[in-house]
Design an enzyme around this catalytic site. Structure first.
Site: not given
Ligand code: PGA
Length: 263
Positions: A14-16, A109, A111, A181, A187, A227, A248-249
């Site tokens: 997930n590149w956000k 998600h 967010e 999640e 993050g 993470s 994500g990251g």
């Molecule tokens: P993260 O994000 O790996 O940066 O913690 C995961 C996600 O939100 O899907």
């Protein structure tokens, strides 16, 4: 406890809101070089599927690269609107995504739930729309730290699942990927321990059995996210009820992401 055959694993990047269209092209080219051997074959195990979820502005660029270079990844998106078309300035519909070759769309998600006020009801409509257009939803569920400390994590996740799965036929439910999640792990560099993650994913499987029946529970792809990195991926994937990761990251670094895909 529900038995799981674990015949396939889905790793999703997930590149956000990262990677403009030029950066996205560079990243997908790096992934292409690392995911294919010199003769062009995939370096992934046959049971590993990978999806990548760029921002909308880079979907077309990534799709073209994936198709022309035969990169072994599926195209994914990060969200969508539940209606096909209309006066909804700034929105992108599931129908539009499906026409671009998108196969996986993240729904709910944390967010989106937190910053864009997506309710369980909206998430449920999105899941329906994604399925209606022949794609797989990746439904995100998870608790806050406060809910975990109050012993309410299971209840929260149970409600999020119920809201969606109670509205789905078995055929539809079989196509949904669930991503656990824990919000406090996203993050933050703080990962749930593999046994905490396993416990919740096992709980999710049991809930799926009661909501949609044993076949759905046994075959469901359940990802862990929060993470994930190249150091913890293998241990998480070794858990009985975790058959995928939502990253994500670490998905923004081609080398790390490919290491995760090969864990
Ligand atoms: P993260 O994000 O790996 O940066 O913690 C995961 C996600 O939100 O899907």
């Amino acid at each position: 406890m529900v038995e799981t055959s674990k015949t396939s694993v889905l790793i999703s990047g997930n590149w956000k809101m990262n990677q403009n269209h030029f950066e996205a092209l560079k990243l997908i080219q790096e992934l292409s070089a690392l995911l294919r051997s010199l003769n062009g074959d995939s370096v992934l195990s046959p049971m590993t599927k990978v999806s990548i979820h760029p921002p909308f502005t880079s979907l077309r660029t990534v799709q073209t690269a994936v198709e022309s270079d035969h990169i072994p990844v599926f195209l994914g998106a990060q969200t969508c609107h539940h209606l096909d078309k209309g006066a909804y300035t700034g929105e992108v519909s599931a129908e539009m995504l499906s026409k671009l070759g998108v196969q996986y769309v993240i729904a709910g998600h944390s967010e989106r739930r937190q910053y864009f006020f997506e309710t369980d009801e909206i998430v449920q409509k999105k899941v329906k729309a994604i399925l209606h257009h022949g794609m797989h939803p990746i439904l995100c569920v998870g608790e806050t730290m406060e809910e975990r400390q109050l012993g309410k994590a299971n209840e929260k996740v149970q409600n999020q699942l119920r809201e969606v799965f109670s509205q789905l036929s078995i055929e539809e439910a079989l196509k949904v990927v669930v991503a656990y999640e824990p919000i406090w792990a996203i993050g933050t560099g703080e990962t749930a321990t593999s046994s905490d993650a396993e416990q919740m994913c096992s709980f999710i499987r049991t809930e799926l059995a009661s909501l949609s029946g044993n076949q759905v529970a046994e075959e469901a792809l359940i990802q862990y996210g929060g993470s994930v990195n190249e150091q913890n991926a293998a241990e998480l994937l070794a858990q009985e009820n975790i058959n995928g990761l939502l990253v994500g990251g670490a998905s923004l670094d081609a080398r790390k992401f490919v290491e995760i895909c090969r864990a």
